[in-house]
Scaffold this active site. Structure first.
Site, PDB file in Angstrom:
ATOM      1  N   GLY A 266       0.778  -1.562  -0.209  1.00 40.87           N
ATOM      2  CA  GLY A 266       0.140  -0.353   0.158  1.00 40.87           C
ATOM      3  C   GLY A 266       0.584   1.190  -0.255  1.00 40.87           C
ATOM      4  O   GLY A 266       0.837   2.006  -0.845  1.00 40.87           O
ATOM      5  N   ALA A 267       2.045   1.375   0.526  1.00 41.63           N
ATOM      6  CA  ALA A 267       2.664   2.529   0.936  1.00 41.63           C
ATOM      7  C   ALA A 267       3.799   2.214   1.939  1.00 41.63           C
ATOM      8  O   ALA A 267       4.279   1.143   2.995  1.00 41.63           O
ATOM      9  CB  ALA A 267       2.189   4.349   1.319  1.00 41.63           C
ATOM     10  N   MET A 268       4.890   3.510   2.206  1.00 42.46           N
ATOM     11  CA  MET A 268       5.797   2.660   3.475  1.00 42.46           C
ATOM     12  C   MET A 268       6.215   4.062   3.916  1.00 42.46           C
ATOM     13  O   MET A 268       6.172   5.224   3.441  1.00 42.46           O
ATOM     14  CB  MET A 268       6.829   3.155   2.386  1.00 42.46           C
ATOM     15  CG  MET A 268       8.405   2.482   2.743  1.00 42.46           C
ATOM     16  SD  MET A 268       7.956   1.128   4.114  1.00 42.46           S
ATOM     17  CE  MET A 268       9.132   1.625   5.508  1.00 42.46           C
ATOM     18  N   GLU A 269       5.999   3.967   5.343  1.00 45.89           N
ATOM     19  CA  GLU A 269       6.688   4.801   6.070  1.00 45.89           C
ATOM     20  C   GLU A 269       7.775   6.328   6.280  1.00 45.89           C
ATOM     21  O   GLU A 269       8.325   6.297   7.441  1.00 45.89           O
ATOM     22  CB  GLU A 269       5.998   4.629   6.704  1.00 45.89           C
ATOM     23  CG  GLU A 269       7.267   3.753   8.459  1.00 45.89           C
ATOM     24  CD  GLU A 269       6.757   2.384   7.699  1.00 45.89           C
ATOM     25  OE1 GLU A 269       5.832   1.678   6.588  1.00 45.89           O
ATOM     26  OE2 GLU A 269       7.364   1.455   8.702  1.00 45.89           O
ATOM     27  N   ASN A 270       9.118   5.471   4.866  1.00 44.41           N
ATOM     28  CA  ASN A 270      10.825   5.772   4.990  1.00 44.41           C
ATOM     29  C   ASN A 270      10.732   7.802   5.966  1.00 44.41           C
ATOM     30  O   ASN A 270       9.329   8.613   5.311  1.00 44.41           O
ATOM     31  CB  ASN A 270      10.588   6.380   3.556  1.00 44.41           C
ATOM     32  CG  ASN A 270       9.946   4.964   2.943  1.00 44.41           C
ATOM     33  OD1 ASN A 270      10.481   4.047   2.671  1.00 44.41           O
ATOM     34  ND2 ASN A 270       9.302   5.124   1.660  1.00 44.41           N
ATOM     35  N   HIS A 302      -2.075   6.332   8.219  1.00 43.08           N
ATOM     36  CA  HIS A 302      -1.467   4.818   8.777  1.00 43.08           C
ATOM     37  C   HIS A 302       0.432   5.350   8.874  1.00 43.08           C
ATOM     38  O   HIS A 302       0.982   5.391   9.554  1.00 43.08           O
ATOM     39  CB  HIS A 302      -1.201   3.767   7.745  1.00 43.08           C
ATOM     40  CG  HIS A 302      -0.758   2.279   8.231  1.00 43.08           C
ATOM     41  ND1 HIS A 302      -1.004   1.373   9.046  1.00 43.08           N
ATOM     42  CD2 HIS A 302      -0.014   1.981   7.692  1.00 43.08           C
ATOM     43  CE1 HIS A 302      -0.048   0.643   9.197  1.00 43.08           C
ATOM     44  NE2 HIS A 302       0.617   1.233   8.752  1.00 43.08           N
ATOM     45  N   GLU A 303       1.099   5.880   7.610  1.00 42.13           N
ATOM     46  CA  GLU A 303       2.173   6.270   7.159  1.00 42.13           C
ATOM     47  C   GLU A 303       2.506   7.066   7.874  1.00 42.13           C
ATOM     48  O   GLU A 303       3.707   7.515   8.208  1.00 42.13           O
ATOM     49  CB  GLU A 303       2.203   6.562   5.709  1.00 42.13           C
ATOM     50  CG  GLU A 303       1.520   5.156   4.621  1.00 42.13           C
ATOM     51  CD  GLU A 303       2.205   4.017   5.070  1.00 42.13           C
ATOM     52  OE1 GLU A 303       3.332   3.334   5.843  1.00 42.13           O
ATOM     53  OE2 GLU A 303       1.450   2.674   5.192  1.00 42.13           O
ATOM     54  N   HIS A 306       2.950   6.140  11.726  1.00 44.40           N
ATOM     55  CA  HIS A 306       4.264   5.287  11.584  1.00 44.40           C
ATOM     56  C   HIS A 306       5.129   6.270  11.745  1.00 44.40           C
ATOM     57  O   HIS A 306       6.849   5.842  12.587  1.00 44.40           O
ATOM     58  CB  HIS A 306       4.699   4.932  10.392  1.00 44.40           C
ATOM     59  CG  HIS A 306       3.977   3.470  10.371  1.00 44.40           C
ATOM     60  ND1 HIS A 306       4.047   2.938  11.542  1.00 44.40           N
ATOM     61  CD2 HIS A 306       3.609   2.314   9.195  1.00 44.40           C
ATOM     62  CE1 HIS A 306       3.802   1.266  10.641  1.00 44.40           C
ATOM     63  NE2 HIS A 306       3.672   1.466   9.434  1.00 44.40           N
ATOM     64  N   GLU A 325       3.659  -2.681  13.583  1.00 43.28           N
ATOM     65  CA  GLU A 325       2.225  -2.365  12.714  1.00 43.28           C
ATOM     66  C   GLU A 325       1.251  -2.428  13.102  1.00 43.28           C
ATOM     67  O   GLU A 325      -0.117  -1.924  12.869  1.00 43.28           O
ATOM     68  CB  GLU A 325       2.319  -3.717  11.127  1.00 43.28           C
ATOM     69  CG  GLU A 325       3.648  -3.110  10.994  1.00 43.28           C
ATOM     70  CD  GLU A 325       3.816  -1.699   9.618  1.00 43.28           C
ATOM     71  OE1 GLU A 325       2.445  -1.464   9.621  1.00 43.28           O
ATOM     72  OE2 GLU A 325       4.698  -2.000   9.525  1.00 43.28           O
TER      73      GLU A 325
HETATM   74  N1  TRP Z   1       5.511  -0.426   6.846  1.00 41.79           N
HETATM   75  C1  TRP Z   1       4.176   0.000   5.351  1.00 41.79           C
HETATM   76  C2  TRP Z   1       3.094  -0.019   5.823  1.00 41.79           C
HETATM   77  O1  TRP Z   1       2.922  -0.821   6.674  1.00 41.79           O
HETATM   78  C3  TRP Z   1       4.554  -2.305   4.718  1.00 41.79           C
HETATM   79  C4  TRP Z   1       5.236  -1.684   3.870  1.00 41.79           C
HETATM   80  C5  TRP Z   1       5.893  -1.214   2.412  1.00 41.79           C
HETATM   81  C6  TRP Z   1       6.317  -3.074   3.117  1.00 41.79           C
HETATM   82  N2  TRP Z   1       5.770  -2.213   1.374  1.00 41.79           N
HETATM   83  C7  TRP Z   1       6.549  -3.027   1.992  1.00 41.79           C
HETATM   84  C8  TRP Z   1       6.376  -4.397   3.620  1.00 41.79           C
HETATM   85  C9  TRP Z   1       7.293  -3.867   1.341  1.00 41.79           C
HETATM   86  C10 TRP Z   1       7.230  -5.717   2.412  1.00 41.79           C
HETATM   87  C11 TRP Z   1       7.602  -5.404   1.581  1.00 41.79           C
HETATM   88  O2  TRP Z   1       3.161   0.455   6.324  1.00 41.79           O
HETATM   89 ZN    ZN Z   2       2.358   0.382   8.699  1.00 42.38          ZN
END
Ligand code: TRP
Ligand code: ZN
Length: 880
Positions: A266-270, A302-303, A306, A325
């Site tokens: 879905g997305a990533m919390e960098n 959500h992101e 995080h 999570e």
């Molecule tokens: N940490 C991300 C979230 O929960 C999850 C996630 C995004 C992820 N891209 C990923 C996990 C690739 C494993 C691989 O929002």
């Molecule tokens: Zn997450």
């Protein structure tokens, strides 16, 4: 089974602290699609918590050019290099490593590490993608400060982004330019990100609670700036909400969201640079449905959340994944509920959460991939980004709040940050903060983290009219040899008029006049006594779904009908309806399996109950819609020992057809009463009306006559928004009526909107009128590709998981299709392939004829050379 490297199982109990810690990381990128040069300078020091002096760096799919240790160029004899690591033994206590490597982003189809999507560079480092960029101790308990220098062609990649703050930028001559970014916060490598791209942004300055101004940006491809408003609004709402509910502020001067079309999740919390699947950013009324809007709000939240629960406080190791999570899902759930604001709106979000658990988490927990919220072992961590870790994890966090109250929960959160800000910690540390902040013993609660499986809670009741006592006897059982859980069971009692009784729980500490109390079931069996009960009440047990359990109670139809029309707890009110429907669905399924579809009957009691809810104008339309949806075919299947998917489908269709025919007038009236004319708004009330109206349409369209077909066609043609337009089209496709011209019109209108084309594939894939041959034909469409996960999921996953009556075709042809594409996808993107592989998890529960064919398909996959990702899933599915 053959895999790339022989799959090793990693155990939680084997955790050891890293031998070296990293203080600072300086990364330099010379970006080019086929050959990117990465220079990495890391300052390490030996970790006093470890006895080892061996520096172990992870690295995969990267070419090592050179390594320097404290300025000295090493030669091959000075280190050990394998396909996945670089080890320097007996290193000094303080070390500066300078490492140069080369990678090929354009060839990276796994979408993990540094990759190219539509000509632009993106990274995805969680969980273990950073090691595909450079050599590094790629584990979350190594937290360091990063400085990043990006260099790239200016015309092709005018935008250069990384974590933190932009400290310098300029031209390099020769058509190239650079940007230097500095992240002031220590972070684990999985939170590193860069973007080098041709993008545009919507931006805004936003004032934080402490008066600081921050820059917010949403970056998208040119042409999509008309679809960023809702993401930006959701971001601002998220920032405010975290300030107000948890007193947590944004800690950076700049916060960016970037949308990418090729993304595994879905997305990533960098840190400071969230990267999103376009699906969770882009929306306007023409292209996005109400569900899409809700998804954007939830995922943006959500992101963002995080940043504190995940980034400032992170995980010691990946077994602790639910620490961030589960907690962050709980936070986004509460955010979405608070954004609606009303009690009934809150309840609707809660019912949706219960549906997700039953649809996906309960089956997972009962199947071959069953694992505790905090797993004890894994082969491939990417396989453990599961509904158990996320959604059941969120339920576990919610139970703290149920047990401790909102204020107690907040105290626990405050203590958690006070203790652990800047650290990489364990689930146990979170539990300890909750316990210590509230002076509570939560030792038994640990079992929610360590024991897999859905607990079953059985309730019995007895009434003593003379003593005016009402007893609820609760008992629990888990999977074999599991110890009792600490289970909060919220309970209310209804009188004959459906009113809540004021409760007098013996030995209870609840407020005077309370109508819901939380019983704490900690033993195998316990008796809870309510005093001063003047008549036998109807118990409403597990209100608000206070624990992720299966509740068994021998409700009579009359009691369920009573709860369905009166329970003040909307979740249990909905639940009563689901139980009424489920009883009938199971009976009908059995009848179909033994005698076919002739002579099926649906009682008028049930129909009348449905009618009453449908026409009750006092009820929120969103609630009415949920109350009228029958349990899904997947959920019905979970109730059966031996699953006959065709009988289930026929039974459920019969029930839908009967409801459609018996309530035709009411459905039509509600269809018209719940129109939302005027400008589109995704607010909960309008979305609820559309949901109810479109559900009415779908019932009317089970066996449509000309008038109903006309209705759907008109809705399609006149719709002012995607929710109504797609609902009309879905209703047409499912009815089996000729939908071809409408499908074509839809496609032609949106052929340059990738997310809408995904819908176009998805709605066909999920229709019971679409068989595997039709899916194969759709795969020949020029717009289809396996390389973009959204597209592959839209067609393949929707078919294998949302179209059970066709997926389980008697000849097994769809299972062969499944095997073929698990194998094909595995060569492109193991993470995505492994998700598809999960589609066969429950194969042992099917009728023997299907089971045998499913096994063949599994064995066909098992015979291939597989990634660790897919190998783990298939091995577990076939294991005894
Ligand atoms: N940490 C991300 C979230 O929960 C999850 C996630 C995004 C992820 N891209 C990923 C996990 C690739 C494993 C691989 O929002
Ligand atoms: Zn997450």
């Amino acid at each position: 089974m053959r895999t790339d490297s022989s799959p090793t199982t990693i155990f939680r109990k084997d955790y050891t602290p890293p031998a070296y810690l990293v203080d600072t990381v300086e990364l330099g990128f010379d970006l080019a699609p086929a050959r990117t040069i990465v220079a990495n300078r890391i300052v390490l020091r030996q970790n006093p918590a470890s006895a080892s002096h061996d520096i172990v760096l992870h690295g995969e799919e990267i070419e090592l050019v050179q390594v320097r240790l404290n300025g000295k160029l090493l030669d091959a004899a000075d280190y050990e290099l394998t396909a996945s690591s670089l080890t320097i033994r007996n290193a000094p206590a303080e070390v500066v490593l300078e490492i140069e490597t080369i990678c090929a982003p354009v060839e990276n189809t796994s979408l993990s590490g540094l990759y190219v999507s539509n000509g632009n560079f993106f990274t995805q480092c969680e969980a273990e993608g950073f090691r595909r960029i450079t050599f590094f101790p790629d584990r979350p308990d190594v937290m360091a400060k990063y400085t990043v220098m990006l260099r790239a062609d200016k015309a092709a990649y005018p935008v250069l982004l990384s974590n933190g703050n932009l400290v310098e930028e300029g031209d390099l001559g020769d058509g190239r330019h650079y940007a230097k970014w500095e992240d002031p916060f220590k972070k684990p490598s999985y939170l590193f990100a860069l973007v080098a791209a041709k993008l545009v942004c919507q931006e805004e300055t936003f004032k934080l609670a402490d008066g600081r101004d921050v820059l917010l940006q949403v970056w998208v491809e040119e042409g999509n700036l008309d679809k960023t408003d809702y993401a930006m609004q959701s971001l601002k709402n998220s920032i405010r909400w975290d300030e107000e509910r948890f007193n947590l502020e944004l800690d950076l001067d700049r916060f960016m969201i970037v949308a990418v079309g090729d993304f595994n999740m879905g997305a990533m919390e960098n840190k400071g640079l969230n990267i999103f699947n376009t699906k969770f950013v882009l929306a306007n009324p023409r292209t996005a449905t109400d569900i899409d809007y809700a998804g954007i709000e939830a995922v943006v939240g959500h992101e963002y959340f995080h940043n504190w629960t995940g980034n400032r406080v992170t995980c010691r190791d990946w077994f602790q994944l639910s620490l961030k999570e589960g907690l962050t899902v709980f936070r986004d759930q509460e955010f979405s509920a608070d954004m609606i604001g009303t009690d009934s709106g809150r309840a609707v979000t809660r019912i949706d959460q219960v549906r997700t658990l039953r649809q996906a988490q309960f089956p997972e927990d009962a199947g071959p991939m069953s694992h505790p919220v905090r797993p004890d072992s894994f082969v491939e961590i990417n396989n453990f980004y599961t509904v158990t870790v996320y959604e059941k994890g969120a339920e576990v966090v919610r139970m703290y709040q149920t047990l401790l109250g909102r204020d107690g929960f907040r105290k626990g959160m405050d203590l958690y940050f006070e203790r652990h800000d800047g650290q990489a910690v364990e689930c146990d540390d979170f539990r300890a903060a909750m316990a210590d902040a509230n002076g509570r013993d939560l030792r038994q609660f640990e079992r929610w983290y360590s024991q897999a499986g859905t607990p079953v809670v059985t309730a019995r009741t007895r009434y003593d009219a003379v003593k005016r006592n009402f007893d609820i006897i609760l008992s629990q059982r888990g999977q074999a040899d599991k110890l009792p859980f600490h289970i909060p069971v919220a309970v209310g009692l209804l009188d004959a008029n459906g009113k809540d009784l004021p409760l007098h729980l013996e030995n209870g500490t609840h407020a005077e006049g309370a109508t819901t109390v939380v019983l704490e079931l900690t033993e195998q069996e316990q008796i809870f006594r309510f005093r001063q009960v003047d008549e036998r009440p109807t118990p409403s047990i597990l209100r608000d779904f206070s624990a992720p359990v299966i509740l068994e109670y021998d409700y009579t139809d009359d009691e369920l009908l009573h709860l369905f029309s009166h329970d003040s707890d909307p979740v249990n009110r909905w639940e009563a309806g689901q139980r009424l429907a489920m009883e009938r669905l199971l009976k009908l399924t059995k009848q179909v399996a033994t005698g076919g579809v002739a002579n099926l009957k649906l009682d008028s009691t049930f129909i009348n109950a449905m009618r009453a809810v449908l026409t009750d104008e006092m009820l929120d339309p969103a609630f009415r819609e949920l109350a009228l949806i029958l349990p899904s075919e997947t959920i019905i299947a979970e109730q059966m020992d031996v699953v006959d998917p065709h009988a289930i489908h026929a039974a459920r269709q019969f029930m839908r057809r009967t409801i459609g025919a018996s309530l035709k007038a009411e459905l039509l009236a509600q269809y018209h009463a719940n129109q939302t004319p005027g400008e589109y708004s995704p607010d909960a009330l309008s979305a609820g009306k559309r949901a109810l109206k479109n559900l009415c349409l779908s019932y009317l369209m089970v066996a449509p006559e000309l008038a109903e077909l006309k209705l759907a066609q008109q809705q399609f043609e006149n719709a002012s928004n995607m929710t109504d337009r797609s609902a009309a089209l879905v209703a047409m496709i499912h009815s089996g009526a000729e939908a071809g011209p409408y499908l074509k019109a839809f496609y032609d209108d949106f052929d340059n909107e990738a997310l809408v084309i995904d819908k176009w594939f998805a709605m066909q894939a999920a229709a019971p009128t679409t068989n595997v041959a039709a899916v194969r034909k759709l795969m020949q469409h020029p717009a289809f590709t396996l390389k973009t996960p959204n597209r592959a999921r839209a067609l393949i996953f929707n078919f294998t998981s949302a179209n059970p009556s066709q997926f389980h075709a008697a000849d097994g042809s769809a299972y062969e299709f499944w095997a073929e594409f698990v194998i094909k996808l595995d060569a492109i993107n193991p993470q995505v392939a492994a998700r598809l592989a999960r589609g066969m998890d429950r194969w042992r529960r099917y009728v023997p004829a299907l089971q045998a064919k499913m096994k063949l398909a599994l064995e066909k996959v098992a015979a291939q050379k597989l990634s660790n990702d897919v190998a783990e899933v298939i091995t577990k599915a076939l294991a005894n």
